[in-house]
Motif scaffolding. Structure first.
Motif, mmCIF file in Angstrom:
data_model
loop_
_atom_site.group_PDB
_atom_site.id
_atom_site.type_symbol
_atom_site.label_atom_id
_atom_site.label_comp_id
_atom_site.label_asym_id
_atom_site.label_seq_id
_atom_site.Cartn_x
_atom_site.Cartn_y
_atom_site.Cartn_z
ATOM 1 N N THR A 79 1.082 -0.532 0.538
ATOM 2 C CA THR A 79 -0.119 -0.892 0.890
ATOM 3 C C THR A 79 -0.449 -0.650 -0.722
ATOM 4 O O THR A 79 0.679 0.603 -1.080
ATOM 5 N N SER A 80 -1.123 -1.803 -1.390
ATOM 6 C CA SER A 80 -1.160 -0.818 -2.603
ATOM 7 C C SER A 80 -2.603 -0.301 -2.697
ATOM 8 O O SER A 80 -2.887 0.995 -3.669
ATOM 9 N N ALA A 81 -3.227 0.591 -1.440
ATOM 10 C CA ALA A 81 -4.552 1.251 -1.051
ATOM 11 C C ALA A 81 -3.647 2.826 -1.367
ATOM 12 O O ALA A 81 -2.830 3.338 -0.609
ATOM 13 N N HIS A 82 -4.002 3.455 -2.191
ATOM 14 C CA HIS A 82 -3.468 5.234 -2.335
ATOM 15 C C HIS A 82 -4.739 6.503 -1.984
ATOM 16 O O HIS A 82 -3.967 7.509 -1.505
ATOM 17 N N ALA A 87 -6.243 11.809 -0.361
ATOM 18 C CA ALA A 87 -7.348 12.496 -0.053
ATOM 19 C C ALA A 87 -6.482 13.768 1.129
ATOM 20 O O ALA A 87 -7.121 14.758 1.364
ATOM 21 N N ILE A 88 -5.316 13.305 1.425
ATOM 22 C CA ILE A 88 -4.558 14.644 2.149
ATOM 23 C C ILE A 88 -3.745 15.736 1.590
ATOM 24 O O ILE A 88 -2.859 16.639 1.821
ATOM 25 N N GLY A 89 -3.352 14.587 -0.052
ATOM 26 C CA GLY A 89 -2.886 15.726 -1.246
ATOM 27 C C GLY A 89 -4.314 16.714 -2.055
ATOM 28 O O GLY A 89 -4.756 17.078 -1.673
ATOM 29 N N GLY A 93 -7.285 19.510 -11.702
ATOM 30 C CA GLY A 93 -7.074 18.377 -12.260
ATOM 31 C C GLY A 93 -7.753 17.440 -13.035
ATOM 32 O O GLY A 93 -8.659 17.230 -12.791
ATOM 33 N N ASP A 94 -7.021 16.515 -14.112
ATOM 34 C CA ASP A 94 -8.047 15.274 -14.341
ATOM 35 C C ASP A 94 -7.853 14.329 -12.775
ATOM 36 O O ASP A 94 -6.161 14.016 -13.158
ATOM 37 N N PRO A 95 -8.713 13.462 -12.526
ATOM 38 C CA PRO A 95 -8.149 12.785 -11.360
ATOM 39 C C PRO A 95 -7.750 11.055 -11.818
ATOM 40 O O PRO A 95 -7.219 11.414 -11.328
ATOM 41 N N ALA A 96 -7.742 10.663 -13.207
ATOM 42 C CA ALA A 96 -7.354 9.506 -13.288
ATOM 43 C C ALA A 96 -5.829 10.117 -13.332
ATOM 44 O O ALA A 96 -4.880 9.170 -13.456
ATOM 45 N N VAL A 97 -5.359 11.047 -14.031
ATOM 46 C CA VAL A 97 -4.217 11.145 -14.859
ATOM 47 C C VAL A 97 -3.545 11.682 -13.288
ATOM 48 O O VAL A 97 -1.895 11.181 -12.637
ATOM 49 N N ARG A 98 -3.649 12.304 -12.424
ATOM 50 C CA ARG A 98 -3.677 12.963 -10.669
ATOM 51 C C ARG A 98 -3.112 11.333 -10.536
ATOM 52 O O ARG A 98 -2.274 11.695 -9.977
ATOM 53 N N MET A 105 4.702 7.492 -8.521
ATOM 54 C CA MET A 105 5.208 8.373 -7.117
ATOM 55 C C MET A 105 5.731 7.564 -6.031
ATOM 56 O O MET A 105 6.523 7.423 -5.639
ATOM 57 N N ARG A 106 4.585 7.369 -5.055
ATOM 58 C CA ARG A 106 4.249 6.689 -4.358
ATOM 59 C C ARG A 106 5.035 5.503 -4.419
ATOM 60 O O ARG A 106 5.972 5.048 -3.472
ATOM 61 N N ILE A 107 4.749 4.614 -5.123
ATOM 62 C CA ILE A 107 5.717 3.672 -5.604
ATOM 63 C C ILE A 107 7.232 3.590 -6.001
ATOM 64 O O ILE A 107 8.579 3.495 -5.340
#
Length: 168
Positions: A79-82, A87-89, A93-98, A105-107
């Motif tokens: 799935t492309s939704a992350h 939510a569980i991680g 820091g910057d949300p865009a970078v995270r 990494m998921r990919i």
């Protein structure tokens, strides 16, 4: 006995779902896997509940369900939704970078062979020892270390390739 199963599920359902979501990279498939496992575990709870570590046994059931041949096709459809994994991680820091780092990494993790992916998730997401991972995967501790070593090598190579592409 049914009361002890209900207590077990109530205390561990969130953790089982998080583990299955990290393993499958799909929250819907994770729910299906956990649901099927808990249905089977409930019918065998007299034996499972008497074990020293019933939670490890159920985690192994989740892993085996994920690794089973019935799930091969579904596990390839990542799935492309992350939002669930995000939510569980941990936050910071910057949300865009995270977001970009987690997505990348998921990919990369999703491309790993199934047992390597399971070993990586168990080690770095579930913080399991080699012996616990070996018990869950049904292999030796040496095989666990081999799976993790190969997976990390693949992830490092993919990260190096990504950096090289960006610099070019």
């Amino acid at each position: 006995m049914p009361d002890s199963f209900d207590i077990f599920v109530a205390e561990r359902i969130d953790r089982l779902l998080r583990y299955a979501t990290a393993l499958t990279c799909d929250p819907h498939l994770a729910q299906d896997v956990v649901q099927e496992v808990l249905l089977r575990a409930q019918s065998r709870w007299g034996r499972i509940g008497a074990l020293d570590a019933p939670d490890l046994y159920v985690k192994r059931m989740v892993t085996n369900e994920y690794l089973s041949w019935r799930r091969k096709r579904a596990a390839r459809d990542i799935t492309s939704a992350h939002s669930t994994l995000e939510a569980i991680g941990p936050s910071g820091g910057d949300p865009a970078v995270r977001h970009a780092e987690r997505e990348a990494m998921r990919i990369r993790i999703a491309t790993l062979p199934r047992k390597q992916r399971a070993a990586i998730v168990l080690r770095y997401y579930e913080d399991s020892t080699d012996a616990e991972i070996a018990e869950v995967l049904g292999c030796s501790a040496g095989t666990v270390r081999s799976h993790i070593s190969r997976a990390l090598g693949t992830l490092r190579a993919a990260a190096d390739l990504t950096v090289t592409e960006v610099l070019s």
